[in-house]
Design a protein around this motif. Structure first.
Motif, mmCIF file in Angstrom:
data_model
loop_
_atom_site.group_PDB
_atom_site.id
_atom_site.type_symbol
_atom_site.label_atom_id
_atom_site.label_comp_id
_atom_site.label_asym_id
_atom_site.label_seq_id
_atom_site.Cartn_x
_atom_site.Cartn_y
_atom_site.Cartn_z
ATOM 1 N N ASP A 171 8.278 -7.599 -6.300
ATOM 2 C CA ASP A 171 8.900 -6.615 -5.419
ATOM 3 C C ASP A 171 8.811 -5.209 -5.988
ATOM 4 O O ASP A 171 9.196 -4.257 -5.344
ATOM 5 N N TYR A 208 7.379 -1.866 -6.673
ATOM 6 C CA TYR A 208 6.436 -1.073 -5.896
ATOM 7 C C TYR A 208 5.127 -0.833 -6.636
ATOM 8 O O TYR A 208 4.039 -0.960 -6.089
ATOM 9 N N ARG A 259 2.952 -3.844 -6.814
ATOM 10 C CA ARG A 259 2.325 -4.074 -5.503
ATOM 11 C C ARG A 259 1.191 -3.077 -5.290
ATOM 12 O O ARG A 259 0.127 -3.396 -4.783
ATOM 13 N N ARG A 301 -3.012 -3.713 -4.552
ATOM 14 C CA ARG A 301 -3.346 -3.429 -3.158
ATOM 15 C C ARG A 301 -4.649 -2.641 -3.054
ATOM 16 O O ARG A 301 -4.928 -1.811 -3.901
ATOM 17 N N THR A 351 -6.840 -0.430 -0.018
ATOM 18 C CA THR A 351 -6.413 0.764 0.719
ATOM 19 C C THR A 351 -5.453 0.372 1.827
ATOM 20 O O THR A 351 -5.846 -0.302 2.779
ATOM 21 N N SER A 352 -4.211 0.758 1.671
ATOM 22 C CA SER A 352 -3.231 0.447 2.701
ATOM 23 C C SER A 352 -3.084 1.643 3.621
ATOM 24 O O SER A 352 -3.546 2.744 3.329
ATOM 25 N N ARG A 353 -2.422 1.412 4.730
ATOM 26 C CA ARG A 353 -2.189 2.523 5.654
ATOM 27 C C ARG A 353 -1.362 3.601 4.974
ATOM 28 O O ARG A 353 -1.619 4.798 5.089
ATOM 29 N N ARG A 354 -0.351 3.127 4.210
ATOM 30 C CA ARG A 354 0.507 4.094 3.536
ATOM 31 C C ARG A 354 -0.287 4.917 2.521
ATOM 32 O O ARG A 354 -0.139 6.122 2.408
ATOM 33 N N LEU A 381 -2.193 7.412 4.364
ATOM 34 C CA LEU A 381 -1.343 8.490 4.847
ATOM 35 C C LEU A 381 -0.887 9.394 3.715
ATOM 36 O O LEU A 381 -0.890 10.622 3.825
ATOM 37 N N ALA A 382 -0.494 8.737 2.619
ATOM 38 C CA ALA A 382 -0.016 9.520 1.485
ATOM 39 C C ALA A 382 -1.124 10.421 0.956
ATOM 40 O O ALA A 382 -0.915 11.601 0.682
ATOM 41 N N VAL A 417 -0.823 14.384 0.944
ATOM 42 C CA VAL A 417 -0.824 15.141 -0.311
ATOM 43 C C VAL A 417 -1.981 16.131 -0.324
ATOM 44 O O VAL A 417 -1.842 17.287 -0.728
ATOM 45 N N ALA A 422 -3.346 17.532 2.255
ATOM 46 C CA ALA A 422 -3.034 18.637 3.166
ATOM 47 C C ALA A 422 -2.054 19.603 2.529
ATOM 48 O O ALA A 422 -2.229 20.823 2.575
ATOM 49 N N ALA A 451 -2.689 23.420 1.445
ATOM 50 C CA ALA A 451 -1.827 24.492 1.947
ATOM 51 C C ALA A 451 -1.302 25.335 0.803
ATOM 52 O O ALA A 451 -1.269 26.570 0.870
ATOM 53 N N LEU A 470 -4.079 27.522 -0.583
ATOM 54 C CA LEU A 470 -4.359 28.644 0.313
ATOM 55 C C LEU A 470 -3.224 29.662 0.285
ATOM 56 O O LEU A 470 -3.444 30.863 0.363
ATOM 57 N N ALA A 471 -1.992 29.138 0.172
ATOM 58 C CA ALA A 471 -0.848 30.055 0.112
ATOM 59 C C ALA A 471 -0.968 30.964 -1.091
ATOM 60 O O ALA A 471 -0.615 32.147 -1.050
#
Lengths: 315, 616
Positions: free
Chosen positions: B5, B7, B10, B14, B16-19, B22-23, B27, B29, B33, B36-37
């Motif tokens: 259990d 993380y 796990r 694992r 490539t998971s969806r999370r 997404l992560a 990150v 993006a 940003a 560029l800032a």
């Protein structure tokens, strides 16, 4: 037995049941333990809280209401500084203020939209899945038809058509209400399809048969038995739909504009021609949007893992 | 079991998971940003930013064409395709009916008797070689010989006479035309005297007749072909309708394409803007581009020869691009909020709006602190303008308390009127500011809505439409109130004047023109005060156009302006930029930047045969 003894015995049996089925302390929900198990989800929560609190408390955070005359200044296109944390736009308006106030609109519309879309989709799924027959067939075909229409185009049309026909509600002016309904309509067929499958699965469960045998009515079975068993999926659906709703709101604001400040609207219109020379006009609203969506994605994914461990790790 | 259990364990096991996906993207993006800032302005120069802007603007003004001029050849070269843009398709091709988004055709495919150089106040002969003002009411034109339409038909004096006398007939047959009646309502007869002379006989003197003759309505048109059309217009534009330097070769949803007329007539001893063997440019390509940002990108990438007018901030943004030349030019144009005379009948309401407007905030925000107040006659028409900025400041003064008091008094009276007056009094509950889709228009309207809502306590909201829908809304006279409350027009940067005072703002007040058609300040208004005022304005407008003595005419105009300002009449003129810039390609030469601001010289397609493209 006397009534008095029954009254004494009932609490005792309930206590026994509670003891028998009570979760051991290590299995009860503990936010800190959950955060350790799901650090990405916890990070999502933190990001959501930060954005939410900052947007909510915008008037207290050295901002100027973008809808006030005071917001227009002669400091046109000034870069980020101690006076203007995120710089200013073409009309001298503070981008920091616009981002924080814009967050209010984006989050509000996102959350309300998902609630409307998911609750509406779930209710229709309950009706379709449980009643079945022509009702199920009709609702399912309507959903199929809506899937066949380009959803963004449908949302744009609805937004434009509805805006003049809706009243201003206390916390939701007509423009925002139109956007909520347009996006909710966009989400409802998806929610309906997912929830209908779950309702059908639950309906064939033995506990439903048992409830039917002891004479429970359909309405009661729907609300007291099936709905609680699909609540986890409703929550998961809500959390994973939120980022999509926020992005859709930003898309519509970008394409159609918005009277109120919102992240999508800030990335469109006059601002675009200055992105090259004043990149802060794109970066900060874009970053706010990206961070919020990222936060909701992480949170939604973790909630899904928590409520339905069988799906853990699947794409 | 508990370990599984964890993380991190796990995560290790694992793929490539969806999370994970997404992560990772999130990150990436956020990181992008942040990077560029970091490229943005730092804290140190924030106090200097406006000065830096001004300095950069000055630099853009003074030395904008440095890069291209280094490679400029000694003289004009022939050839090339001039690439311009417009927002939407034209509404029609007939120069006497439409003037929206068809100006490349109106000014390049059609020709005129003469051209007016607004910046110099001089005329350049085109289809005519001369004219004679025989007396106050007689004008004789001498045509250029050898002109022919694009189908080979010779241009005759009959065609020219037909061109001049046609607009009144169009008004009757089409029910409406954009050509102001005052442009031709003094005609008695137009007679072809012989093969090369045409005589205009007027009922009385008309001071601006020559200027009007250079406007788009009087593009020389083929009488024979027009009469052959079912509606007797040139809207479909069959080949041979026009005799100008270019032939319309393509017209579709993507734009228009013009090619050189091989049989175009020469201009011996040419006047300003023309050359003997012109035009120098071979073809015109005018694309339909929906928004400014895309058009600007095309200019920056070297795919456009004319973007148009820009303000100081935009000019600064274009600085340093080798494909672009930015040149300072006299600021032109207008920016107005037009009243619907059906609703804004109460002078107190109109004055309240004028006093509620925060001029300094507007100038700071919209024009970067550099703008001038506008009179009912545009201040760039200097020959006729006597009102100074000090005079105007007496009328355009921000006084929110007084504004609110006037508004409430007018509102109170409106409330006491019966329900049958409700449609005339709706402005006290809600005002729709209707504008054209476009960043600059929306910025102005957004400011006005915010400002007026805050000061007057009534909701002012912005609605916008494409230019053609906007024109329809402006001209909607199905009821004696308009579908909008205030009509916003102009940006106060581009546009201009044709030099005639009655077409430089004053026409907006004229009950024979826009004053009636667009703003409901008309002789037959249901409100007696509007009808009476309109009669006065109409008389004075006519008087000034008939007055040939310049000083007397200026006095009439000045008195009329004061009358309008005293009553906050017709339209509310907003401050306009004190400086303006033209953004063109670095290869475009001798395009007549000062006369670009002639409002009727064509949007981004000025009639200037001397213009050429540096092919080097």
């Amino acid at each position: 037995m006397s009534d008095a003894s029954e009254a004494v015995q009932r609490p005792a049996s309930e206590t026994l049941l509670e003891q028998e089925y009570a979760l051991p302390p290590e299995q009860r929900f503990n936010p800190l333990r959950w955060a350790r198990r799901e650090p990405a989800g916890a990070l999502g929560v933190v990001l959501i809280l930060i954005i939410g609190i900052m947007s909510g408390a915008a008037p207290l955070l050295n901002t100027t209401d973008p809808k006030s005359l005071e917001s227009f200044t002669s400091d046109n296109l000034v870069g980020p500084s101690s006076d203007y944390y995120f710089g200013t736009d073409r009309q001298g308006r503070d981008v920091w203020s616009s981002v924080l106030y814009g967050g209010r609109i984006s989050l509000k519309i996102g959350v309300v939209t998902v609630l409307v879309g998911t609750v509406g989709g779930t209710l229709l799924a309950l009706i379709a899945g449980f009643v079945g027959g022509p009702v199920d067939f009709g609702l399912s075909r309507v959903a199929d038809m809506l899937f066949a229409v380009p959803s963004l185009l449908l949302a744009m049309i609805l937004d434009v058509v509805l805006v003049d026909k809706l009243p201003d509600l206390p916390a939701l002016p007509a423009e925002e209400l139109a956007r909520v309904l347009a996006i909710a309509f966009f989400f409802m067929p998806g929610a309906f399809r997912i929830m209908r499958g779950s309702v059908l699965e639950q309906r064939s469960g033995q506990y439903v048969e048992a409830a039917t045998l002891i004479g429970a009515g359909q309405f009661r079975i729907m609300l007291r038995h099936i709905l609680p068993n699909i609540t986890g999926l409703v929550i998961v659906l809500t959390t994973i739909s939120l980022p999509a709703a926020i992005l859709t709101e930003a898309t519509l604001s970008f394409l159609l504009g918005s009277d109120a400040p919102s992240w999508g609207a800030e990335l469109s219109g006059d601002s675009r021609q200055f992105f090259k020379n004043a990149p802060w006009l794109a970066i900060f609203p874009g970053a706010a949007l990206a961070i919020t969506v990222f936060g909701f994605n992480m949170f939604g994914d973790s909630i899904r893992d928590t409520l339905d461990p069988r799906l853990r790790g699947r794409i | 079991m508990r370990d599984r259990d964890n993380y991190w364990l796990r995560l290790q096991g694992r793929k490539t998971s969806r999370r994970g996906f997404l992560a990772g993207t999130g990150v990436a993006a956020a990181g992008s940003a942040a990077i560029l800032a970091g490229c943005g302005d730092d804290d140190d120069d924030d106090d200097e930013a406006p000065a830096a802007t001004a300095a950069a603007t000055e630099a853009a003004t003074e030395a904008p064409t440095e890069a291209p001029t280094q490679a400029a050849p000694a003289g004009p070269t022939r050839g090339g395709t001039y690439r311009s843009w417009k927002r939407t398709e034209d509404m029609g091709m007939d120069p006497a009916v439409f003037h929206t988004d068809n100006q490349e055709v109106v000014y390049q495919v059609y020709n005129h008797l003469l051209d007016f150089q607004v910046s110099k106040g001089t005329f350049s002969m085109d289809g005519a070689v001369g004219y004679e003002q025989v007396d106050e009411s007689t004008l004789v034109w001498t045509m250029r010989e050898g002109m022919q339409f694009h189908n080979g038909d010779p241009v005759t004096s009959e065609d020219v006479a037909f061109t001049i006398e046609r607009p009144p007939g169009l008004l009757a047959s089409l029910g409406a035309t954009h050509v102001p009646a005052s442009t031709y309502d003094y005609f008695d007869s137009i007679d072809p005297v012989d093969a090369t002379h045409i005589q205009e006989n007027w009922v009385g003197p008309r001071a601006d007749a020559l200027i009007h003759r250079s406007r788009q309505y009087f593009g020389i048109i083929n009488k024979k072909l027009v009469l052959a059309q079912p509606d007797q217009t040139g809207q479909e534009h069959v080949r041979g309708m026009a005799a100008g330097p270019y032939i319309l070769s393509e017209r579709n949803a993507e734009g228009t394409h013009l090619v050189r007329n091989p049989d175009y007539y020469p201009h011996p001893n040419p006047d300003d803007g023309f050359v003997e063997d012109g035009p120098y440019i071979d073809e015109y390509d005018v694309r339909i581009v929906a928004d400014n940002v895309t058009a600007r990108s095309l200019l920056e990438s070297g795919d456009l020869d004319a973007y148009g007018t820009v303000d100081a901030l935009e000019a600064e943004g274009l600085e340093g691009n080798e494909n672009v030349a930015v040149e300072g030019a006299p600021a032109g144009g207008w920016a107005v909020l037009g009243f619907d005379g059906g609703k804004w009948r109460d002078q107190r309401a109109r004055e309240a709006l004028r006093k509620a407007f925060n001029y300094q905030a507007f100038i700071n925000s919209i024009h970067a602190g550099n703008a001038r107040l506008q009179a009912p006659l545009t201040i760039i028409n200097t020959r006729f303008q006597r009102l100074t900025q000090e005079d105007l400041a007496g009328y355009y003064n921000y006084d929110p308390e007084d504004a609110r008091a006037l508004w409430e008094a007018a509102k109170s009276d409106a409330a006491s009127r019966g329900p049958d007056q409700e449609k005339y009094d709706s402005i006290y509950e809600y005002v729709d500011i209707h504008t054209i889709q476009g960043p600059a228009y929306l910025a102005i309207s957004d400011f006005a809505a915010t400002n007026l809502t805050e000061v007057l306590g009534t909701t002012f909201e912005v609605s916008s439409a494409d230019i053609q829908t906007w024109v329809s809304a402006a001209n909607d006279n199905t009821d004696d109130v308009k579908p909008w409350g205030l009509l916003q027009s102009g940006t106060g940067v581009g546009g201009g004047t044709d030099g005639a005072p009655d077409a430089s703002y004053l026409s907006w007040f004229d009950p024979a023109q826009y004053g009636s058609v667009a703003f409901n300040f008309r002789h037959d208004s249901p409100h007696p005060e509007i009808a009476e005022g309109s009669a006065h304005v109409g008389e004075q407008m006519l008087a000034q156009t008939q007055e040939l003595d310049h000083e007397t005419r200026v006095q009439i105009i000045t008195d009329l302006q004061r009358w309008i300002l005293d009553r906050a009449w017709g339209i509310f003129t907003l401050p306009m930029a004190a400086e303006s810039y033209l953004a063109v390609s670095s290869r475009l030469r001798d395009y007549g930047k000062d006369d670009w601001f002639n409002a009727y010289s064509g949007n981004n397609t000025p009639r200037r045969e001397a213009a050429w493209l540096d092919q080097a």
